[in-house]
Motif scaffolding. Structure first.
Motif, short mmCIF file in Angstrom:
data_model
loop_
_atom_site.label_atom_id
_atom_site.label_comp_id
_atom_site.label_asym_id
_atom_site.label_seq_id
_atom_site.Cartn_x
_atom_site.Cartn_y
_atom_site.Cartn_z
N GLY A 18 0.81 -1.21 0.00
CA GLY A 18 0.00 0.00 0.00
C GLY A 18 0.84 1.26 0.00
N LEU A 19 1.93 1.25 0.77
CA LEU A 19 2.82 2.42 0.78
C LEU A 19 3.52 2.60 -0.56
N ASP A 20 3.93 1.49 -1.17
CA ASP A 20 4.56 1.59 -2.49
C ASP A 20 3.58 2.14 -3.53
N SER A 21 2.32 1.72 -3.44
CA SER A 21 1.32 2.25 -4.36
C SER A 21 1.10 3.74 -4.14
N TRP A 22 1.08 4.13 -2.85
CA TRP A 22 0.93 5.56 -2.54
C TRP A 22 2.11 6.36 -3.08
#
Length: 454
Positions: A334-338
């Motif tokens: 999720g952080l990588d997508s953000w």
């Protein structure tokens, strides 16, 4: 107030326990000269009837129904493995030999007989200063047990405590007593940070710690506290992960960027892998301990069943580690997508600026050419009047060449598709004509067979 907490919490509690023993521990002369304050030693003697007392550090075995337990606690720090071996040599030799020391301090899983004693160890090879590095080793004979651990293991030792925090009636902390726990109407006020510490433990320090009546009970107790220690660390990590998820839900740009810069979740994933390695070592060693102990006459059958239950707990703990690792992976994804979304947004802004300034740069480039014939510049020399036109023709040719390079694959695909379609249609037409010619002739049906052209 301070003395009350020392008796009930953490490593300070263990230090206070030693002062309550019947007989103070006697340290060896070599240990006192070279490694004073580095290694902690505990020696107990059990009478086989449920009673335990502190004893001298003489590494002697018990007699009749009595049995002894000697425990060495190595310091957690940036210590080399050779230093740990030196610590054990100073406190366990003699009577132990070098092969006994190496079997206790070496890294990795092991279970076997060394010098007619059963030796097993679960030592992870990580840095000793890490919270996720566990080392527990034991040397078991019929009347004595010698154990070595890295750092303090909760609920491992024994002592008689006159008063326990768990036996008190708790009360909520009030503003009138901000400094500590106070008795109010028969209850004890518990501070918030103490409750947080107790909630990270899946067991209590005193409630489930019966005194062993045999060596087999003591072996089960040692393995049980090791599994409890792993469970405590995993519970603490899970609570930390819950807190981080809550912060991510409420946090903004700065918090997420800080977690990405600190590599919070990759480090957490690495810690989980270290913990998983320790559990895997336990899955290899403890079934072999159970197998070897089942052939011992002094090892009780009910303790064999207890070892089987502990092995089952260890397997369930491994599954729980896998679930938490999947959560960490999902949060990191999720952080990588953000982060990718933030990069795309910045690129969008950059593209918007390029849309604004690209026509301006083309105009300035055209009118900044150092050739004659540029309109609106007052260049009236007839000899230079075709310079601007020639440059623009050259630019147009280059533009067509570049566009043809981009359009050539699509054009080639269309031409190839058209050629294949034309070939199929031509073949079908020839086959149809050949079929009609061979089947219909002179007003009748042709009896002679033949092959169709495909």
């Amino acid at each position: 107030t301070d003395e009350f907490w020392i008796r009930n919490l953490g490593g300070l509690k263990e230090m206070y326990r030693e002062s309550l023993g019947d007989t103070p521990l006697r340290e060896r002369q070599v240990y006192r000269n070279h490694f004073q304050g580095m290694v902690r030693q505990k020696a107990y003697i059990f009478d086989g009837l449920g009673n335990v007392h502190n004893k001298e550090w003489d590494l002697a075995e018990g007699r009749d129904n009595e049995f002894c337990w000697y425990h060495v606690e190595l310091p957690k720090g940036n210590e080399k493995l050779s230093h740990s071996a030196q610590y054990l040599i100073s406190v366990l030799c003699p009577p132990l030999k070098l092969q006994d020391i190496l079997s206790l301090v070496s890294n990795g899983p092991f279970c076997g007989h060394v010098s007619e004693a059963l030796v097993f160890r679960v030592n992870s090879p990580g840095p000793s200063s890490s919270e996720f590095t566990f080392r527990i080793a034991a040397r078991v004979t019929e009347n004595s047990v010698i154990t070595v651990s890295l750092g303090r293991v909760p609920r491992l030792g024994f002592s008689q405590i006159s008063q326990s925090l768990l036996s008190e009636i708790p009360r909520v902390e009030s503003p009138s007593y901000p400094g500590g726990e106070q008795k109010e109407g028969g209850g004890t006020v518990i501070r918030e940070h103490v409750l947080e510490f107790l909630l990270t433990m899946n067991h209590s320090e005193e409630a489930d710690n019966p005194v062993p009546k045999s060596v087999s009970n003591l072996v089960v107790h040692i393995i049980d506290t090791h599994v409890d220690h792993l469970q405590d660390v995993l519970t603490k990590l899970e609570m930390e992960l819950d807190s981080v998820e809550l912060q991510l839900d409420k946090g903004g740009f700065a918090l997420k960027k800080q977690m990405l810069d600190d590599r919070r979740f990759p480090k957490m994933h690495l810690d989980l892998q270290r913990l998983l390695q320790v559990i895997a070592h336990g899955e290899q060693v403890f079934p072999r301990v159970k197998e070897k102990c089942s052939s011992k006459s002094w090892f009780a059958s009910e303790d064999i069943n207890s070892l089987e239950e502990l092995i089952g707990r260890l397997r369930r703990l491994k599954d729980n580690v896998g679930f938490i690792a999947n959560r960490v992976t999902a949060i990191q994804a999720g952080l990588d997508s953000w982060q990718a979304e933030q990069i795309n947004r910045k690129l969008y802004y950059l593209s918007f600026l390029s849309i604004i300034f690209l026509p301006l740069s083309i105009i300035t480039g055209v009118f900044g050419m150092n050739v004659g014939g540029v309109p609106w510049t007052g260049q009236n020399d007839p000899a230079l009047s075709n310079g601007f036109r020639n440059v623009m023709i050259l630019c147009l040719v280059m533009l067509l060449l570049v566009l043809s390079c981009f359009c050539f694959p699509a054009l080639y695909s269309r031409l190839a598709a058209w050629q294949r379609s034309w070939a199929v249609n031509r073949s079908w037409s020839l086959n149809r004509k050949s079929f009609l010619k061979r089947t219909v002739g002179n007003g009748g049906v042709q009896e002679r067979g033949g092959y169709l052209r495909i």
